[in-house]
Design an enzyme around this catalytic site. Structure first.
Site, PDB file in Angstrom:
ATOM      1  N   CYS A 217     -17.516 -13.849 -25.244  1.00 51.91           N
ATOM      2  CA  CYS A 217     -16.731 -12.885 -26.029  1.00 51.91           C
ATOM      3  C   CYS A 217     -17.388 -11.499 -26.039  1.00 51.91           C
ATOM      4  CB  CYS A 217     -16.603 -13.332 -27.488  1.00 51.91           C
ATOM      5  SG  CYS A 217     -16.393 -15.081 -27.724  1.00 51.91           S
ATOM      6  N   ASP A 218     -18.707 -11.458 -26.206  1.00 58.03           N
ATOM      7  CA  ASP A 218     -19.367 -10.184 -26.521  1.00 58.03           C
ATOM      8  C   ASP A 218     -20.294  -9.638 -25.438  1.00 58.03           C
ATOM      9  OD1 ASP A 218     -18.117 -10.324 -28.974  1.00 58.03           O
ATOM     10  OD2 ASP A 218     -19.785 -11.372 -29.928  1.00 58.03           O
TER      11      ASP A 218
ATOM     12  N   CYS B 266     -21.474 -15.719 -29.231  1.00 53.90           N
ATOM     13  CA  CYS B 266     -20.581 -16.014 -28.100  1.00 53.90           C
ATOM     14  C   CYS B 266     -20.784 -15.009 -26.976  1.00 53.90           C
ATOM     15  CB  CYS B 266     -19.130 -16.001 -28.584  1.00 53.90           C
ATOM     16  SG  CYS B 266     -17.960 -16.230 -27.242  1.00 53.90           S
TER      17      CYS B 266
END
Ligand code: NAP
Length: 303
Positions: free
Chosen positions: A134-135, A131
């Site tokens: 997200c990261d 992701c």
């Protein structure tokens, strides 16, 4: 209480089904276990949904959810543990108790597939990610790799240029599934380079990811690539655990249903990425959801 419609999954398919069911005044409950929007919620930017020039995935997801709530759909945060489709009234057993419904719309979607290289699981969250939204920020100023040649790999690689110093897109062929416009955009980007006809065989590092071992698919030659991050976008697998053995699936585990969203079980419909189909997009998921709700309504009227 017996609901008219129980919707399992709160991605674009489920939310669109909720919107139509709510507007149609059907007594509806929608269950979602994680984040509303599903994969859309982890997509950085959406620019191919009509009427919306540019929006982030989380924003679009939140708006869809608000729209559903506005039309009176009950929203339940919980996990579906099992389903019982044998009787006329369907049962959905959740972590919050049992729900009963005249119809069920399955909209659980799909999840990122693992690439299958050695140590992939060990380095998950230690450099290996699925992701970018997200990261991505963890890799500010670092060298990273992206695996895959589809729309997701190319879209997310372009997004990751905001953070990373350099990005190597590793793809097992020299042709892409991704839209040409995306491939061209990536090719033109100064931070992106392609490593084609190559697969990742192994991840290595002392706790955190330090390097990938690559293999050229044409020559068999092996090489090392020093990277701190590796984002994997190699396709999706259907989320079908609760329905396996209870409903007709294709060989890939997707639910078989035509354009009327009807499964082989009366009163059970499917919508979105979980359905066997050729094009998995937000717009096709939304379309499926709308059709599934209307078909559920017709089913209830007919009984
Ligand atoms: P995808 O289209 O199935 O592409 C997967 C890619 O990963 C392919 O290039 C495939 O290679 C490669 N691959 C598969 N298994 C692999 C493995 N084990 N090791 C290395 N490479 C592997 O999946 P996706 O990109 O996640 O997209 C999923 C769906 O969402 C698609 O329908 C896509 O169009 C849609 N989507 C659309 C957008 C958009 O419109 N902006 C954005 C994201 C996703 P081969 O080509 O050799 O098979």
């Amino acid at each position: 209480m017996i609901y008219d419609v129980i919707i399992i999954g709160g991605g674009p398919a489920g939310l669109s089904a909720g919107l139509y069911a709510g507007r149609g005044k059907l007594n509806t409950v929608l269950i979602e276990k994680e984040t509303f929007g599903g994969q859309t919620s982890t997509t950085h930017e959406v620019e191919n949904y009509p009427g919306v020039l540019k929006v982030t995935g989380p924003e679009l997801s939140e708006t869809m959810k608000e729209q559903v709530e506005k039309f009176g759909v009950e929203i339940l945060k919980g996990d579906v543990e099992s389903v019982k489709f044998d009787d006329k009234i369907k049962k959905v057993i959740t972590s919050k108790g049992e729900l009963q419904g005249k119809t069920v719309i399955l909209a659980m979607g799909a999840k990122p597939r693992l690439a299958g290289f050695k140590n992939e699981e060990e380095f998950r969250s230690m450099g290996v990610s699925y992701c970018a939204t997200c990261d991505g920020a963890f890799f500010e100023g670092m060298d990273i790799a992206v695996i895959g040649g589809g729309d997701s790999a190319l879209t997310e690689a372009i997004f990751l240029t905001r953070f990373a110093k350099s990005i190597k897109i590793i793809h097992r062929r020299d042709e892409f599934r991704a839209a040409k416009s995306l491939v061209n955009k990536a090719k033109e980007h100064e931070k992106i380079e392609f490593i084609l006809n190559s697969v990742v065989e192994e991840a290595q590092g002392d706790g955190l990811l330090e390097k990938l071992i690559l293999k050229n698919t044409l020559t068999g030659e092996k090489s090392e690539l020093e990277v701190s991050g590796c984002f994997v976008f190699v396709g999706l697998d259907p989320i079908n655990d609760i329905i396996k053995g209870k409903i007709e699936l294709d060989e890939g585990g997707y639910v078989l249903a035509g354009e009327d969203m009807k499964t082989n079980i009366d009163g059970v419909f499917v919508a979105g990425d979980l359905r066997k189909k050729d094009l998995r997009q937000i717009i096709t998921a939304a379309s499926d959801g709308a059709i599934a709700s209307i078909m559920a309504e017709k089913f209830i009227e007919g009984h």
